[in-house]
Design an enzyme around this catalytic site. Structure first.
Site, PDB file in Angstrom:
ATOM      1  N   ARG A  15     -55.853  82.038  11.185  1.00 44.50           N
ATOM      2  CA  ARG A  15     -55.127  82.504  12.374  1.00 44.50           C
ATOM      3  C   ARG A  15     -53.627  82.400  12.114  1.00 44.50           C
ATOM      4  NH1 ARG A  15     -57.957  78.533  16.633  1.00 44.50           N
ATOM      5  NH2 ARG A  15     -58.169  77.342  14.715  1.00 44.50           N
ATOM      6  N   LYS A  75     -52.691  75.274  14.197  1.00 42.42           N
ATOM      7  CA  LYS A  75     -53.299  73.951  14.035  1.00 42.42           C
ATOM      8  C   LYS A  75     -52.246  72.860  14.010  1.00 42.42           C
ATOM      9  CE  LYS A  75     -56.869  73.120  14.003  1.00 42.42           C
ATOM     10  NZ  LYS A  75     -57.769  72.950  15.188  1.00 42.42           N
ATOM     11  N   TYR A  94     -51.565  73.472  18.683  1.00 42.30           N
ATOM     12  CA  TYR A  94     -52.591  72.455  18.962  1.00 42.30           C
ATOM     13  C   TYR A  94     -52.191  71.175  18.240  1.00 42.30           C
ATOM     14  CZ  TYR A  94     -55.732  76.016  20.830  1.00 42.30           C
ATOM     15  OH  TYR A  94     -56.284  77.012  21.602  1.00 42.30           O
ATOM     16  N   HIS A  96     -54.158  67.671  19.180  1.00 45.80           N
ATOM     17  CA  HIS A  96     -55.334  66.769  19.164  1.00 45.80           C
ATOM     18  C   HIS A  96     -54.951  65.389  18.634  1.00 45.80           C
ATOM     19  CE1 HIS A  96     -57.745  70.304  19.977  1.00 45.80           C
ATOM     20  NE2 HIS A  96     -57.295  70.893  18.895  1.00 45.80           N
ATOM     21  N   GLU A 118     -53.510  72.148  23.913  1.00 43.97           N
ATOM     22  CA  GLU A 118     -54.769  71.741  24.561  1.00 43.97           C
ATOM     23  C   GLU A 118     -54.577  70.906  25.821  1.00 43.97           C
ATOM     24  OE1 GLU A 118     -53.767  70.618  21.605  1.00 43.97           O
ATOM     25  OE2 GLU A 118     -54.006  68.451  21.486  1.00 43.97           O
ATOM     26  N   ASP A 198     -74.071  67.870  32.201  1.00 44.68           N
ATOM     27  CA  ASP A 198     -72.669  67.626  32.544  1.00 44.68           C
ATOM     28  C   ASP A 198     -72.621  66.503  33.582  1.00 44.68           C
ATOM     29  OD1 ASP A 198     -69.966  69.663  32.085  1.00 44.68           O
ATOM     30  OD2 ASP A 198     -69.804  68.085  33.604  1.00 44.68           O
ATOM     31  N   SER A 220     -75.873  64.382  33.555  1.00 50.59           N
ATOM     32  CA  SER A 220     -75.921  63.695  32.263  1.00 50.59           C
ATOM     33  C   SER A 220     -75.955  62.168  32.394  1.00 50.59           C
ATOM     34  CB  SER A 220     -74.726  64.138  31.410  1.00 50.59           C
ATOM     35  OG  SER A 220     -74.857  63.619  30.118  1.00 50.59           O
ATOM     36  N   ASP A 270     -62.659  67.979  17.313  1.00 50.98           N
ATOM     37  CA  ASP A 270     -61.182  67.966  17.261  1.00 50.98           C
ATOM     38  C   ASP A 270     -60.620  66.827  18.119  1.00 50.98           C
ATOM     39  OD1 ASP A 270     -61.870  69.152  19.648  1.00 50.98           O
ATOM     40  OD2 ASP A 270     -60.537  70.867  19.425  1.00 50.98           O
ATOM     41  N   ASN A 300     -61.792  73.390  13.097  1.00 51.54           N
ATOM     42  CA  ASN A 300     -61.071  74.631  13.421  1.00 51.54           C
ATOM     43  C   ASN A 300     -62.037  75.811  13.353  1.00 51.54           C
ATOM     44  OD1 ASN A 300     -61.200  74.341  10.573  1.00 51.54           O
ATOM     45  ND2 ASN A 300     -59.431  75.681  10.266  1.00 51.54           N
TER      46      ASN A 300
HETATM   47  N1  LIG Z   1     -64.012  72.452  16.903  1.00 51.63           N
HETATM   48  C1  LIG Z   1     -63.268  73.469  17.303  1.00 51.63           C
HETATM   49  O1  LIG Z   1     -62.884  74.332  16.523  1.00 51.63           O
HETATM   50  C2  LIG Z   1     -62.901  73.609  18.723  1.00 51.63           C
HETATM   51  C3  LIG Z   1     -63.096  72.557  19.570  1.00 51.63           C
HETATM   52  N2  LIG Z   1     -62.859  72.658  20.904  1.00 51.63           N
HETATM   53  C4  LIG Z   1     -63.109  71.447  21.685  1.00 51.63           C
HETATM   54  O2  LIG Z   1     -64.312  71.539  22.441  1.00 51.63           O
HETATM   55  C5  LIG Z   1     -64.268  70.525  23.452  1.00 51.63           C
HETATM   56  C6  LIG Z   1     -64.706  71.114  24.802  1.00 51.63           C
HETATM   57  O3  LIG Z   1     -63.690  71.984  25.277  1.00 51.63           O
HETATM   58  P1  LIG Z   1     -63.823  72.803  26.645  1.00 51.63           P
HETATM   59  O4  LIG Z   1     -65.194  73.308  26.820  1.00 51.63           O
HETATM   60  O5  LIG Z   1     -62.700  73.756  26.676  1.00 51.63           O
HETATM   61  O6  LIG Z   1     -63.552  71.658  27.729  1.00 51.63           O
HETATM   62  P2  LIG Z   1     -63.835  71.763  29.288  1.00 51.63           P
HETATM   63  O7  LIG Z   1     -62.880  70.813  29.927  1.00 51.63           O
HETATM   64  O8  LIG Z   1     -63.876  73.168  29.743  1.00 51.63           O
HETATM   65  O9  LIG Z   1     -65.318  71.193  29.423  1.00 51.63           O
HETATM   66  C7  LIG Z   1     -65.656  69.873  29.153  1.00 51.63           C
HETATM   67  C8  LIG Z   1     -66.854  69.497  30.033  1.00 51.63           C
HETATM   68  O10 LIG Z   1     -67.291  68.199  29.629  1.00 51.63           O
HETATM   69  C9  LIG Z   1     -67.776  67.574  30.786  1.00 51.63           C
HETATM   70  N3  LIG Z   1     -67.903  66.145  30.537  1.00 51.63           N
HETATM   71  C10 LIG Z   1     -66.913  65.205  30.439  1.00 51.63           C
HETATM   72  N4  LIG Z   1     -67.457  64.006  30.206  1.00 51.63           N
HETATM   73  C11 LIG Z   1     -68.808  64.175  30.135  1.00 51.63           C
HETATM   74  C12 LIG Z   1     -69.908  63.319  29.930  1.00 51.63           C
HETATM   75  N5  LIG Z   1     -69.743  62.006  29.752  1.00 51.63           N
HETATM   76  N6  LIG Z   1     -71.161  63.860  29.911  1.00 51.63           N
HETATM   77  C13 LIG Z   1     -71.346  65.175  30.101  1.00 51.63           C
HETATM   78  N7  LIG Z   1     -70.334  66.037  30.324  1.00 51.63           N
HETATM   79  C14 LIG Z   1     -69.092  65.547  30.347  1.00 51.63           C
HETATM   80  C15 LIG Z   1     -66.764  67.951  31.858  1.00 51.63           C
HETATM   81  O11 LIG Z   1     -67.265  67.759  33.160  1.00 51.63           O
HETATM   82  C16 LIG Z   1     -66.509  69.412  31.514  1.00 51.63           C
HETATM   83  O12 LIG Z   1     -67.351  70.286  32.268  1.00 51.63           O
HETATM   84  C17 LIG Z   1     -62.817  70.004  23.420  1.00 51.63           C
HETATM   85  O13 LIG Z   1     -62.765  68.813  22.673  1.00 51.63           O
HETATM   86  C18 LIG Z   1     -62.080  71.105  22.713  1.00 51.63           C
HETATM   87  O14 LIG Z   1     -60.867  70.675  22.139  1.00 51.63           O
HETATM   88  C19 LIG Z   1     -62.397  73.819  21.458  1.00 51.63           C
HETATM   89  C20 LIG Z   1     -62.160  74.905  20.657  1.00 51.63           C
HETATM   90  C21 LIG Z   1     -62.338  74.866  19.222  1.00 51.63           C
HETATM   91  C1  LIG Z   2     -58.814  74.191  19.772  1.00 50.63           C
HETATM   92  C2  LIG Z   2     -58.845  74.062  18.325  1.00 50.63           C
HETATM   93  O1  LIG Z   2     -58.874  72.968  17.811  1.00 50.63           O
HETATM   94  C3  LIG Z   2     -58.844  75.225  17.491  1.00 50.63           C
HETATM   95  O2  LIG Z   2     -58.808  76.341  18.014  1.00 50.63           O
HETATM   96  O3  LIG Z   2     -58.861  75.073  16.257  1.00 50.63           O
HETATM   97 MG   LIG Z   3     -59.502  71.817  16.332  1.00 49.79          MG
END
Ligand SMILES: NC(=O)C1=CN([C@@H]2O[C@H](COP(=O)(O)OP(=O)(O)OC[C@H]3O[C@@H](n4cnc5c(N)ncnc54)[C@H](O)[C@@H]3O)[C@@H](O)[C@H]2O)C=CC1
Ligand SMILES: CC(=O)C(=O)O
Ligand SMILES: [Mg+2]
Length: 372
Positions: A15, A75, A94, A96, A118, A198, A220, A270, A300
Site C-alpha cells: 500500500r 504502517k 497506523y 498500534h 486506528e 461479542d 461472549s 496488530d 498487515n
Molecule cells: N491484522 C490486520 O491486518 C488488521 C487488523 N485489524 C484489527 O482487527 C481488530 C478488530 O477491529 P475492528 O473490527 O475494526 O474493531 P471494532 O471496534 O469494530 O470491533 C471490535 C468488537 O470487539 C468486541 N469486543 C471487545 N471485547 C470483547 C470481548 N471480550 N469478547 C467479545 N467481543 C469483544 C466489541 O464489542 C466490538 O464489537 C483490531 O485490533 C484492528 O486493529 C484491522 C485491520 C487489519
Molecule cells: C489496520 C492495520 O493494521 C493495517 O491495515 O495493516
Molecule cells: Mg496491522
C-alpha cells in the site's frame, strides 16, 4: 506545509500512504508534496503519475524524513524509520503502540507528534480511519482461513461450504465489529455455519437483524467461547478495545479442546492478538502450528490486496490529512476526533490505553496542546 510519503518497507506491504489522487488534493490546498521514487509501484502508480498530480519525486526515504513537515504512511514506522523522525514533525499513519514498547520508545525519543489512524474517532462511536482496513481484513480472513484449512497447508481438510449431503464447516468469529461483520458476510456467503460472539448486546441485536437469522449470535462468556471454539473448524479473532492491547480470550489450554487441523486467523494481532499462542507473522511466512492448531497472524493483511486497500485507506485518511497540512497542530487542538488520534507528542504519551499497556504516564492531548 511540505508533506512527504516514503515507500512502505514492512514485509510484503504494497500500500502507499498517498495515492496520486490524494497528492492532487494536497497540491490544490497549496502544499508541497514529495514522494519517494517507486512509492506507488505496488499499486501500479509510477513516478510519472505522481508528477502529473503535482508531486516532486525524491530519491530516498531519508529525503522524505529529513525534508517533510508531515510524513504520511500506512504502517507503523520500522526501526530504521523512527530514528529519522524529529521534534516538530507530524507523523500520520497506523501505529498500534500498545503491544509495541520498542516503537513507542523510539517515537518518544524522536520528539515527533504522532497521530495513529486506528484511534481517530467519529460522532457515531466508530473508528473511521481503521474501518476500511477492517473491512478488507475481515473479508480476507475467510479467504486466508479457507486456504489454511486445506490439508496440504496444514489444515484439517474441510471445505467451508461443504457440498450437498455433507455439512458445511463451522466458523466462530470472536468480536462482531467491523472485522467480524465482514468476515461473517464472506463465511455465510460461502455457505459456512457461522457464529459471532461479542460482549455488546446491542451489537449482537444489530447483527442478528442484518443477517436475518443466517448467522448465530452469542454473548461472549467463557462458556460460550469454549463451546464455539471447540466446535469450530475456523476461528476468527476480531476483538478490539481501542488503543489497548487485545484481551487474550483463547488460552493455550483451550487449544487442547480444539479439533486437530482447525485454523485460527487472529486479525487482532496488530493489537497483540486475542489468542495466547499468537505471535505476529508476515505474508512471506503467514502460518505456524501450536498443539495441532494452525495459526495465521499477519499484522498487515490488507497489504496483500493493495489496489483495493490503498484506495479505501486514502479515501478515509484524506480529510484529516488535509486538515493537518492546512493547520498543523491547530487542527488537532480544534477537533476532538483528531485529538483522539494523538498517541505521542514531544516525548509524552497522549493515549490512555497505550500509556496503561506500557507503563507510561498518560497526559491528555488537551493538556499538551493547551486546549481550554
Ligand atoms: N491484522 C490486520 O491486518 C488488521 C487488523 N485489524 C484489527 O482487527 C481488530 C478488530 O477491529 P475492528 O473490527 O475494526 O474493531 P471494532 O471496534 O469494530 O470491533 C471490535 C468488537 O470487539 C468486541 N469486543 C471487545 N471485547 C470483547 C470481548 N471480550 N469478547 C467479545 N467481543 C469483544 C466489541 O464489542 C466490538 O464489537 C483490531 O485490533 C484492528 O486493529 C484491522 C485491520 C487489519
Ligand atoms: C489496520 C492495520 O493494521 C493495517 O491495515 O495493516
Ligand atoms: Mg496491522
Amino acid at each position: 506545509m511540505r508533506v512527504g510519503c516514503p515507500k512502505e518497507i514492512k514485509n510484503h506491504e504494497y500500500r502507499v500512504g498517498l495515492m496520486p489522487g490524494a497528492v492532487r488534493e494536497y497540491v490544490a490546498h497549496g502544499h508541497d508534496v514529495i514522494i519517494e521514487t517507486g512509492a506507488g509501484s505496488g499499486i501500479g502508480a509510477d513516478d510519472d503519475a505522481y508528477r502529473a498530480a503535482g508531486a516532486r519525486i525524491v530519491a530516498s526515504a531519508s529525503d522524505i524524513f529529513q525534508k517533510s513537515d508531515m510524513v504520511v504512511k500506512v504502517k507503523e514506522p520500522q526501526p530504521g524509520e523512527w530514528t529519522q523522525l524529529r521534534d516538530g514533525q507530524i507523523l500520520y499513519t497506523y501505529l498500534h503502540l500498545a503491544p509495541d514498547p520498542e516503537q513507542t520508545r523510539g517515537l518518544l525519543e524522536s520528539g515527533v507528534t504522532a497521530i495513529a489512524y486506528e484511534t481517530v474517532t467519529d460522532d457515531r462511536g466508530g473508528l473511521p480511519l481503521l474501518a476500511p482496513m477492517s473491512e478488507v481484513a475481515g473479508r480476507l480472513s475467510i479467504q486466508a482461513g479457507a486456504t489454511a484449512l486445506q490439508k496440504a497447508n496444514g489444515g484439517r481438510g474441510v471445505l467451508l461450504g461443504g457440498v450437498p449431503g455433507v455439512l458445511p464447516a463451522k466458523v466462530a468469529i470472536i468480536g462482531g465489529g467491523v472485522v467480524g461483520l465482514h468476515a461473517a458476510r464472506m463465511a455465510a456467503g460461502l455457505g459456512a455455519d457461522v457464529a459471532i460472539l461479542d460482549r455488546s448486546i446491542p451489537r449482537l441485536r444489530q447483527l442478528d437483524d442484518l443477517f436475518g437469522g443466517r448467522v448465530h449470535t452469542r454473548y461472549s462468556t467463557i462458556d460460550a467461547l469454549e463451546e464455539e471454539v471447540f466446535a469450530a473448524d475456523l476461528v476468527i479473532g476480531a476483538v478490539l478495545i481501542p488503543g489497548a492491547a487485545a484481551p487474550k480470550l483463547v488460552t493455550r489450554e483451550m487449544l487442547s479442546g480444539m479439533k486437530k487441523g482447525a485454523v485460527i486467523v487472529d486479525v487482532a494481532i496488530d493489537q497483540g492478538g486475542c489468542f495466547e499462542t499468537s505471535h505476529a507473522t508476515t505474508h512471506s511466512d503467514p502460518t505456524f502450528e501450536v498443539d495441532g492448531v494452525v495459526h495465521y497472524c499477519v499484522a498487515n493483511m490488507p497489504g496483500a490486496v493493495p489496489v483495493t486497500s490503498a484506495h479505501a485507506l486514502n479515501n478515509a485518511t484524506l480529510h484529516y490529512g488535509l486538515q493537518l497540512a492546512d493547520k498543523g497542530l491547530k487542527a488537532i487542538a480544534e477537533d476532538r476526533h483528531l485529538r483522539a488520534g494523538l498517541n505521542v507528542h514531544r516525548g509524552r504519551v497522549t493515549n490512555g490505553p497505550v500509556a496503561d499497556a506500557l507503563g507510561y504516564e498518560s497526559v491528555a492531548p488537551e493538556a499538551v496542546l493547551n486546549v481550554a
